[in-house]
Design a protein around this motif. Sequence first.
Motif, PDB file in Angstrom:
ATOM      1  N   LYS A 292       0.831  -1.208   0.000  1.00 31.46           N
ATOM      2  CA  LYS A 292       0.000   0.000   0.000  1.00 31.46           C
ATOM      3  C   LYS A 292       0.865   1.258   0.000  1.00 31.46           C
ATOM      4  O   LYS A 292       0.590   2.225  -0.714  1.00 31.46           O
ATOM      5  CB  LYS A 292      -0.916  -0.007   1.215  1.00 31.46           C
ATOM      6  CG  LYS A 292      -2.043  -1.031   1.143  1.00 31.46           C
ATOM      7  CD  LYS A 292      -2.899  -0.989   2.409  1.00 31.46           C
ATOM      8  CE  LYS A 292      -3.977  -2.059   2.379  1.00 31.46           C
ATOM      9  NZ  LYS A 292      -4.776  -2.082   3.634  1.00 31.46           N
ATOM     10  N   ASP A 293       1.919   1.244   0.810  1.00 31.72           N
ATOM     11  CA  ASP A 293       2.822   2.400   0.836  1.00 31.72           C
ATOM     12  C   ASP A 293       3.536   2.568  -0.500  1.00 31.72           C
ATOM     13  O   ASP A 293       3.772   3.698  -0.948  1.00 31.72           O
ATOM     14  CB  ASP A 293       3.855   2.230   1.955  1.00 31.72           C
ATOM     15  CG  ASP A 293       3.215   2.245   3.335  1.00 31.72           C
ATOM     16  OD1 ASP A 293       2.099   2.780   3.457  1.00 31.72           O
ATOM     17  OD2 ASP A 293       3.819   1.698   4.284  1.00 31.72           O
ATOM     18  N   PRO A 303      12.445   8.640  -3.083  1.00 33.04           N
ATOM     19  CA  PRO A 303      13.620   8.317  -3.903  1.00 33.04           C
ATOM     20  C   PRO A 303      13.721   6.823  -4.190  1.00 33.04           C
ATOM     21  O   PRO A 303      13.134   5.983  -3.497  1.00 33.04           O
ATOM     22  CB  PRO A 303      14.796   8.810  -3.043  1.00 33.04           C
ATOM     23  CG  PRO A 303      14.267   8.936  -1.666  1.00 33.04           C
ATOM     24  CD  PRO A 303      12.809   9.246  -1.791  1.00 33.04           C
ATOM     25  N   ALA A 304      14.505   6.503  -5.227  1.00 39.05           N
ATOM     26  CA  ALA A 304      14.592   5.119  -5.689  1.00 39.05           C
ATOM     27  C   ALA A 304      15.221   4.204  -4.642  1.00 39.05           C
ATOM     28  O   ALA A 304      14.835   3.027  -4.527  1.00 39.05           O
ATOM     29  CB  ALA A 304      15.406   5.062  -6.987  1.00 39.05           C
ATOM     30  N   GLU A 305      16.171   4.710  -3.874  1.00 35.96           N
ATOM     31  CA  GLU A 305      16.826   3.868  -2.871  1.00 35.96           C
ATOM     32  C   GLU A 305      15.829   3.364  -1.827  1.00 35.96           C
ATOM     33  O   GLU A 305      15.853   2.202  -1.422  1.00 35.96           O
ATOM     34  CB  GLU A 305      17.951   4.653  -2.201  1.00 35.96           C
ATOM     35  CG  GLU A 305      19.108   4.987  -3.143  1.00 35.96           C
ATOM     36  CD  GLU A 305      20.200   5.762  -2.439  1.00 35.96           C
ATOM     37  OE1 GLU A 305      20.032   6.056  -1.236  1.00 35.96           O
ATOM     38  OE2 GLU A 305      21.215   6.076  -3.087  1.00 35.96           O
ATOM     39  N   LYS A 306      14.919   4.256  -1.387  1.00 39.40           N
ATOM     40  CA  LYS A 306      13.923   3.847  -0.402  1.00 39.40           C
ATOM     41  C   LYS A 306      12.922   2.866  -1.009  1.00 39.40           C
ATOM     42  O   LYS A 306      12.426   1.959  -0.328  1.00 39.40           O
ATOM     43  CB  LYS A 306      13.201   5.073   0.151  1.00 39.40           C
ATOM     44  CG  LYS A 306      14.077   5.933   1.046  1.00 39.40           C
ATOM     45  CD  LYS A 306      13.271   7.018   1.730  1.00 39.40           C
ATOM     46  CE  LYS A 306      14.145   7.832   2.681  1.00 39.40           C
ATOM     47  NZ  LYS A 306      13.371   8.893   3.376  1.00 39.40           N
ATOM     48  N   LYS A 307      12.623   3.051  -2.294  1.00 42.19           N
ATOM     49  CA  LYS A 307      11.722   2.102  -2.950  1.00 42.19           C
ATOM     50  C   LYS A 307      12.341   0.710  -3.011  1.00 42.19           C
ATOM     51  O   LYS A 307      11.665  -0.296  -2.776  1.00 42.19           O
ATOM     52  CB  LYS A 307      11.384   2.588  -4.362  1.00 42.19           C
ATOM     53  CG  LYS A 307      10.396   3.725  -4.403  1.00 42.19           C
ATOM     54  CD  LYS A 307      10.005   4.058  -5.831  1.00 42.19           C
ATOM     55  CE  LYS A 307       8.988   5.184  -5.875  1.00 42.19           C
ATOM     56  NZ  LYS A 307       8.581   5.524  -7.264  1.00 42.19           N
ATOM     57  N   PHE A 308      13.631   0.653  -3.307  1.00 43.03           N
ATOM     58  CA  PHE A 308      14.304  -0.646  -3.339  1.00 43.03           C
ATOM     59  C   PHE A 308      14.321  -1.282  -1.946  1.00 43.03           C
ATOM     60  O   PHE A 308      14.170  -2.501  -1.814  1.00 43.03           O
ATOM     61  CB  PHE A 308      15.729  -0.488  -3.864  1.00 43.03           C
ATOM     62  CG  PHE A 308      15.807  -0.221  -5.344  1.00 43.03           C
ATOM     63  CD1 PHE A 308      15.086  -0.994  -6.230  1.00 43.03           C
ATOM     64  CD2 PHE A 308      16.596   0.800  -5.844  1.00 43.03           C
ATOM     65  CE1 PHE A 308      15.142  -0.751  -7.594  1.00 43.03           C
ATOM     66  CE2 PHE A 308      16.660   1.047  -7.198  1.00 43.03           C
ATOM     67  CZ  PHE A 308      15.926   0.271  -8.087  1.00 43.03           C
TER      68      PHE A 308
END
Length: 601
Positions: A292-293, A303-308
């Motif tokens: 959900k987040d 940012p992409a790092e947090k998504k990974f």
Amino acid sequence: MAKGNEASAMEIDDNKSATVEQINPKFSINVLQLLKSAQMQHGLRHRDYTRYRRYCTARLRRLYKSLKFTHGRGRFTRRALTESTVTEVRFLHMVLYMAERAWSHAMEKRQLPDGPNGRQRIYLLGRLRKAVKWAILFSQLCAAKGDSRTSLEAEAYASYMKGTLLFEQDKNWETALMNFKNARAVYEELGKYGDIENQVLCRERVEELEPSIRYCLHKVGESSLQTSELLDIGKMEGPALDLFKAKLEAVMAEARSQQAASMTEFYWLGHRFPISNAKTRVSILKAQELEKDLHSSAADSVPAEKKFAMFDKIFSAYHDARSCIRNDLATAGNAENVKDDLNGLDKAVSAVLGQRTIERNLLLVTIAKSKFTKHRDDKGDKITKPEELVRLYDLLIQNATDLSDLVSSGRDRNKEEVAFAEEYVLKGLIFRAERCFYLAKSYSSASKRMEAYVLFCHARSLADTALQKLQMTDNPDKTLIKDLKVLSDNCRSNSCIEHAAGIMEEEKIPEKLSKGVSTISLTGNEKKEEKFLLEMLDVYESAVGNLNTKAVPHIERFPPPFQAVPCNPIVLDIAYNSIEFPSLENRMKKDKKGIFSRLWR
């Protein structure tokens, strides 16, 4: 006269105080700046508390030796640190690093993979008590030996350590709240003065203390903050927030276990699979919260790092769920209905895991494409090569194939499963078209015009086929249709460019050949005469070369040049038959013939 005596007495007192300050000068330590620099340079930038603890230990060893404050040989007896002992500012540093070492050791135990068990938690609390003890001693010594700013920072540091201990103990929330508020008030006041760097550090410290204060207010009951709203606070970064995040994770795990009690089934493509294991429920619920987040509207600014990192947590949660399901399968026995439900649940969780894997790889493709058309700038960003995109699309094709095979493996499939499998077959075709396009780009960069032209044409045909199939579906994705049209146009334009470049290069071949033949010389290319050091030892002239160039020093010719060697003369033995050789019978050994030799003949 009395006024004169009082004035003279005040002058004498002022002179005495000035003399005392000259004899016992006040020490100054920028505590927050010192700790922030040490933490960021020695492990806490990446939450490596083990490295930081080892740094504190090494720093203490150096301070002990430089101050000659070692405890000697034999039985250990700790030397007391009093006001009279502190004759240098390094003694204050020693007490500060003692507190930091104990605190980092406690945080190291807190960050164990499965969390601290009973014995480890007792040890963790003991280390935090040590940290509080040293922080209080540091505050007392700074109050006596430090200036006013150093004393204030030491008091704030001691208040933070006291609050941290009570925060971990889950008791005395009012006292913990009071300590955190005291520390925040000190840093708010200190952030108004000093240089810009110190003001920024104080403001960051205030922001790091704010979540702990809000959590204490929540536990005390003075705040209407809900447990779900604490997650937004936990997204902040900083070493002071790691204990808060660990506490928040424990609270969320408890909330998930309560929520998982009402979760009895897992819905997937029209099927309902019962979930009997509590651990499986908690793992699936944790993964769904993270999804959900990840798919929320606010995720675009993440940012992409947090998504990974979120993807990694999702994968971990689903893998935990699959391991629990397979353990239940091993202990199910001969109950066929239970086995069918568990197999279906395992298949559903594996399919969802495959979908998230494709989403993560698509995010990698998006980042790589953004760097593919970018030129190298001052930041030194690495430009993506087409081969890297080919490798990523290989992974996507494999993921789409595995997912469609997994869904197609069942006997009785409903309409949703058939549509799901067809969707990922179509996505696999789109991935093949993209892969073929970037493979053609790699051949084009290698100046292989024929191969690049054929691959661009093939990529265009794949893109057109995928576009036709996508437009025939019930709810076509407009964004995907637009991307396929752009891909088809790029393939067409690039194929025309490769065709034209190939024709131009073919037209230039005779010209290059004639130019090359015209420059051929029978004597070879005239080269500049090179001078070698060993050939002119009798002349005072440098043969090392020009200092401004990167030329190789000319000492001796290597490899050595070929030298002409005379060949052996050819001898024809035609006179052999005409030569008369002397007789050698007189030199030959003669046999002695006797009586016995005749018998044995």
